[in-house]
Design a protein around this motif. Structure first.
Motif, mmCIF file in Angstrom:
data_model
loop_
_atom_site.group_PDB
_atom_site.id
_atom_site.type_symbol
_atom_site.label_atom_id
_atom_site.label_comp_id
_atom_site.label_asym_id
_atom_site.label_seq_id
_atom_site.Cartn_x
_atom_site.Cartn_y
_atom_site.Cartn_z
ATOM 1 N N THR A 90 0.813 -1.222 0.000
ATOM 2 C CA THR A 90 0.000 0.000 0.000
ATOM 3 C C THR A 90 0.842 1.265 0.000
ATOM 4 O O THR A 90 0.582 2.202 -0.767
ATOM 5 N N LEU A 91 1.850 1.329 0.870
ATOM 6 C CA LEU A 91 2.684 2.531 0.915
ATOM 7 C C LEU A 91 3.360 2.750 -0.427
ATOM 8 O O LEU A 91 3.381 3.864 -0.964
ATOM 9 N N TRP A 92 3.902 1.694 -0.992
ATOM 10 C CA TRP A 92 4.618 1.768 -2.265
ATOM 11 C C TRP A 92 3.682 2.181 -3.399
ATOM 12 O O TRP A 92 3.944 3.151 -4.121
ATOM 13 N N SER A 93 2.573 1.475 -3.541
ATOM 14 C CA SER A 93 1.686 1.729 -4.679
ATOM 15 C C SER A 93 0.996 3.081 -4.569
ATOM 16 O O SER A 93 0.879 3.817 -5.558
ATOM 17 N N THR A 94 0.550 3.441 -3.377
ATOM 18 C CA THR A 94 -0.148 4.721 -3.216
ATOM 19 C C THR A 94 0.790 5.895 -3.457
ATOM 20 O O THR A 94 0.460 6.832 -4.198
ATOM 21 N N LEU A 95 1.960 5.857 -2.843
ATOM 22 C CA LEU A 95 2.854 7.006 -2.954
ATOM 23 C C LEU A 95 3.432 7.142 -4.357
ATOM 24 O O LEU A 95 3.547 8.261 -4.875
ATOM 25 N N TYR A 96 3.763 6.022 -5.000
ATOM 26 C CA TYR A 96 4.330 6.139 -6.342
ATOM 27 C C TYR A 96 3.260 6.439 -7.395
ATOM 28 O O TYR A 96 3.415 7.354 -8.209
ATOM 29 N N SER A 97 2.177 5.678 -7.387
ATOM 30 C CA SER A 97 1.205 5.810 -8.478
ATOM 31 C C SER A 97 0.272 6.988 -8.308
ATOM 32 O O SER A 97 -0.223 7.548 -9.293
ATOM 33 N N THR A 98 0.031 7.406 -7.071
ATOM 34 C CA THR A 98 -0.941 8.474 -6.826
ATOM 35 C C THR A 98 -0.274 9.755 -6.338
ATOM 36 O O THR A 98 -0.327 10.786 -6.988
ATOM 37 N N SER A 99 0.378 9.685 -5.193
ATOM 38 C CA SER A 99 0.908 10.901 -4.563
ATOM 39 C C SER A 99 1.988 11.556 -5.411
ATOM 40 O O SER A 99 1.885 12.736 -5.790
ATOM 41 N N ILE A 100 3.044 10.822 -5.711
ATOM 42 C CA ILE A 100 4.193 11.416 -6.405
ATOM 43 C C ILE A 100 3.822 11.844 -7.816
ATOM 44 O O ILE A 100 4.220 12.931 -8.276
ATOM 45 N N ASN A 101 3.035 11.043 -8.520
ATOM 46 C CA ASN A 101 2.598 11.442 -9.860
ATOM 47 C C ASN A 101 1.770 12.719 -9.810
ATOM 48 O O ASN A 101 1.945 13.631 -10.635
ATOM 49 N N GLY A 102 0.847 12.804 -8.852
ATOM 50 C CA GLY A 102 0.036 14.007 -8.731
ATOM 51 C C GLY A 102 0.865 15.221 -8.366
ATOM 52 O O GLY A 102 0.658 16.326 -8.896
ATOM 53 N N LEU A 103 1.825 15.043 -7.453
ATOM 54 C CA LEU A 103 2.670 16.157 -7.038
ATOM 55 C C LEU A 103 3.588 16.609 -8.165
ATOM 56 O O LEU A 103 3.854 17.816 -8.317
ATOM 57 N N ASN A 104 4.065 15.672 -8.984
ATOM 58 C CA ASN A 104 4.859 16.056 -10.152
ATOM 59 C C ASN A 104 4.045 16.923 -11.105
ATOM 60 O O ASN A 104 4.563 17.880 -11.698
ATOM 61 N N LYS A 105 2.772 16.586 -11.259
ATOM 62 C CA LYS A 105 1.902 17.379 -12.132
ATOM 63 C C LYS A 105 1.713 18.788 -11.567
ATOM 64 O O LYS A 105 1.703 19.777 -12.320
ATOM 65 N N ILE A 106 1.563 18.899 -10.249
ATOM 66 C CA ILE A 106 1.417 20.218 -9.633
ATOM 67 C C ILE A 106 2.689 21.044 -9.831
ATOM 68 O O ILE A 106 2.624 22.253 -10.115
ATOM 69 N N ILE A 107 3.849 20.413 -9.687
ATOM 70 C CA ILE A 107 5.119 21.113 -9.925
ATOM 71 C C ILE A 107 5.174 21.635 -11.346
ATOM 72 O O ILE A 107 5.555 22.794 -11.593
ATOM 73 N N GLU A 108 4.741 20.803 -12.290
ATOM 74 C CA GLU A 108 4.719 21.204 -13.699
ATOM 75 C C GLU A 108 3.767 22.381 -13.912
ATOM 76 O O GLU A 108 4.108 23.361 -14.595
ATOM 77 N N ILE A 109 2.587 22.317 -13.320
ATOM 78 C CA ILE A 109 1.610 23.402 -13.472
ATOM 79 C C ILE A 109 2.143 24.686 -12.842
ATOM 80 O O ILE A 109 2.015 25.773 -13.397
ATOM 81 N N GLY A 110 2.754 24.555 -11.658
ATOM 82 C CA GLY A 110 3.318 25.728 -11.000
ATOM 83 C C GLY A 110 4.365 26.409 -11.855
ATOM 84 O O GLY A 110 4.433 27.646 -11.915
ATOM 85 N N ASN A 111 5.170 25.604 -12.545
ATOM 86 C CA ASN A 111 6.206 26.174 -13.400
ATOM 87 C C ASN A 111 5.624 26.836 -14.649
ATOM 88 O O ASN A 111 6.057 27.918 -15.055
ATOM 89 N N THR A 112 4.631 26.181 -15.251
ATOM 90 C CA THR A 112 4.076 26.713 -16.506
ATOM 91 C C THR A 112 3.144 27.884 -16.292
ATOM 92 O O THR A 112 2.931 28.682 -17.203
ATOM 93 N N THR A 113 2.578 28.005 -15.097
ATOM 94 C CA THR A 113 1.655 29.115 -14.819
ATOM 95 C C THR A 113 2.313 30.207 -13.974
ATOM 96 O O THR A 113 1.635 31.118 -13.507
ATOM 97 N N SER A 114 3.618 30.101 -13.796
ATOM 98 C CA SER A 114 4.366 31.091 -13.015
ATOM 99 C C SER A 114 3.780 31.285 -11.619
ATOM 100 O O SER A 114 3.638 32.404 -11.142
ATOM 101 N N ASN A 115 3.435 30.170 -10.986
ATOM 102 C CA ASN A 115 3.004 30.211 -9.589
ATOM 103 C C ASN A 115 3.940 29.319 -8.782
ATOM 104 O O ASN A 115 3.676 28.130 -8.564
ATOM 105 N N PRO A 116 5.076 29.877 -8.324
ATOM 106 C CA PRO A 116 6.080 29.059 -7.638
ATOM 107 C C PRO A 116 5.595 28.453 -6.330
ATOM 108 O O PRO A 116 6.184 27.487 -5.852
ATOM 109 N N ASN A 117 4.532 28.999 -5.758
ATOM 110 C CA ASN A 117 4.079 28.445 -4.484
ATOM 111 C C ASN A 117 3.466 27.066 -4.652
ATOM 112 O O ASN A 117 3.586 26.219 -3.769
ATOM 113 N N TYR A 118 2.798 26.810 -5.771
ATOM 114 C CA TYR A 118 2.353 25.443 -6.043
ATOM 115 C C TYR A 118 3.559 24.520 -6.184
ATOM 116 O O TYR A 118 3.585 23.402 -5.650
ATOM 117 N N THR A 119 4.569 24.991 -6.879
ATOM 118 C CA THR A 119 5.771 24.188 -7.076
ATOM 119 C C THR A 119 6.441 23.880 -5.744
ATOM 120 O O THR A 119 6.805 22.733 -5.458
#
Length: 477
Positions: A90-119
């Motif tokens: 559970t820890l492995w699958s949840t954090l890799y497939s859900t948490s980290i993937n979602g957080l990577n997307k937020i980092i990407e959005i923060g960078n592309t929308t010039s909102n460093p606080n999301y990043t």
């Protein structure tokens, strides 16, 4: 004839292109935006990670048993350390497939929308997610993780390298976060308070510095010097506690949800006996009175009982967790002010800072008691006892035992600290299956052997056998 073949191929190509276009259009949901919303992603990532951290598999059914804060009153196999390679997925699958993937997307959005606080917020949370993983398993996919288009079978990084990478990531996060910058939404930890996110990023840097302190003391001190030289703040009061406060069903605390339908757990005799010996006012917070009245009122269950032994003691004369932890709105604590003070006390005891270790140690006790609403009079009585005084000749024992009490309910973090400090000294039941040892790591999910076999084999060859008893890099004996 040749010309007909060419025309046929062209026709087939046009048909295939047309079909692909139609299928693509069919697969578009007209009621769902194609652009991910960072606020929704952030809320989901926080909750998914907190649920995995605070939930059954990684907390109640494993790490809380390893540190003898909880015990099992039925189906006691896990309390005797009987696990398989499907026990810790559970820890492995949840954090890799859900948490980290979602957080990577937020980092990407923060960078592309010039909102460093999301990043910055997402990078802080991603660092915490990776920290949970490496503390539990050791070597893990880190540098190639979450990059599915580039690495279908990501390599495992050595634990030392993961910690080094996370220290860099958290410094980047701290520098990226701007309290005067654009606002963020979806933050169910700090409600968009970026100053507190900066404090959390620095506090996690301190936590990791102490993780590596036995192996790399010079590097650990360098991290703390860097934080000091930058004039950065840590979590500095109970109001700064990083926690997810849950809501009513179905969004309640995982502990509350579990006890709504099951009754498998009791408070461990080990911690109840310790709290009783210290006349600790947190006992009524951590434990419930026995259902059937007993002279002691609070009775812990020994760890590692067989099913028949646990059954003979029974449910009614042993203590469940306290009402505070069974309430749907009970928070999942990520980082408390009390923990931060004990971390600073240890850094001072190690000579990494010039602060007063004894003062910080006592402040940590007080912060924990006040976190749970203990009265000033009871706080004063508790810290005045000889048994709760700081022992400079054995700081690991003083800090380790009190930190174990402070981290009650935070199984993964309490387990990491107990392995690192070697206190409290715990004795496993004779019924356990590890020849008198307590687990010092999670075993990798079995799916890694089948889906990422070569990387898994490389990690095992580097780190050691994929067993519960294989000591991790940070865990120096």
């Amino acid at each position: 004839m040749k010309k007909n073949i060419i025309y046929s191929l062209i026709a087939l190509s046009i048909f295939a292109t047309s079909c692909k276009k139609e299928l693509d259009e069919v697969n578009i949901n007209p009621n769902v935006t194609e652009n991910a919303q960072p606020d929704y992603l952030l809320t989901a990532a926080i909750k998914n990670t907190a649920d995995a951290y605070w939930g059954t598999t990684n907390n109640m059914n494993s790490s809380l048993l390893f540190v003898q804060q909880w015990a099992k009153v039925q189906y006691t196999e896990e309390d005797r350390f009987i696990y398989t390679n499907s026990s810790f997925t559970t820890l492995w699958s949840t954090l890799y497939s859900t948490s980290i993937n979602g957080l990577n997307k937020i980092i990407e959005i923060g960078n592309t929308t010039s909102n460093p606080n999301y990043t910055g917020v997402a990078l802080t949370l991603r660092s915490w997610s990776f920290l949970l993983l490496t503390d539990a398993y050791g070597d893990i996919p880190y540098s190639q993780a979450g990059k599915i288009k580039e690495f279908i079978t990501p390599a495992y990084d050595k634990q030392k390298d993961v910690y080094d990478g996370l220290l860099k990531d958290l410094k980047t996060a701290k520098n990226t976060l701007d309290p005067f910058g654009k606002a963020i939404a979806g933050d169910v930890i700090y409600n968009g308070n970026i100053t507190r996110w900066k404090k959390l990023a620095n506090s996690l840097r301190l936590r990791i510095a102490l993780r590596i302190a036995d192996q790399e003391p010079a590097k650990a001190k360098e991290v703390l010097d860097d934080i000091k030289n930058d004039g950065d703040a840590y979590i500095s009061e109970n109001a700064d506690i990083a926690q997810l406060i849950y809501q009513s069903s179905p969004q309640q605390n995982p502990v509350s949800a579990l006890f709504d339908t099951r009754d498998d757990y009791r408070i461990s005799k080990t911690i109840v006996d310790k709290l009783l010996s210290l006349n600790d006012p947190r006992l009524p917070v951590y434990a419930s009175k026995t259902q059937t009245a007993t002279p002691e009122e609070y009775v812990g269950l020994p760890n590692g009982l067989t099913n028949s032994e646990a059954s003979s003691i029974g449910f009614a004369k042993t203590s469940k967790p306290g009402a505070y932890f069974l309430t749907p709105q009970s928070p999942a604590v990520i980082f408390s002010y009390a923990e931060l003070l004990f971390d600073r006390a240890e850094a001072a005891a190690r000579g990494f800072t010039t602060e007063n270790a004894a003062d910080l140690y006592q402040q940590g006790i007080v912060a924990s008691l006040k976190q749970f609403g203990i009265s000033d009079a009871l706080v004063a009585n508790y810290v005045a006892q000889a048994a709760t005084q700081y022992d400079a000749t054995n700081y690991k024992k003083s800090i380790g035992e009190q930190k174990w009490i402070v981290l009650f309910g935070q199984g993964l973090e309490a387990w990491a600290e107990r392995r690192r400090l070697d206190y409290p000294q715990l004795t496993p039941s004779a019924n356990t299956v590890l020849n008198g040892q307590i687990p010092v790591r999670f075993i990798y999910p079995g799916t890694e052997q089948s889906l990422n076999g070569q990387s898994y084999r490389n990690a095992v060859a580097s780190q050691g056998a994929d067993l519960l008893t294989t000591r991790l890099w940070f865990d120096v004996k």
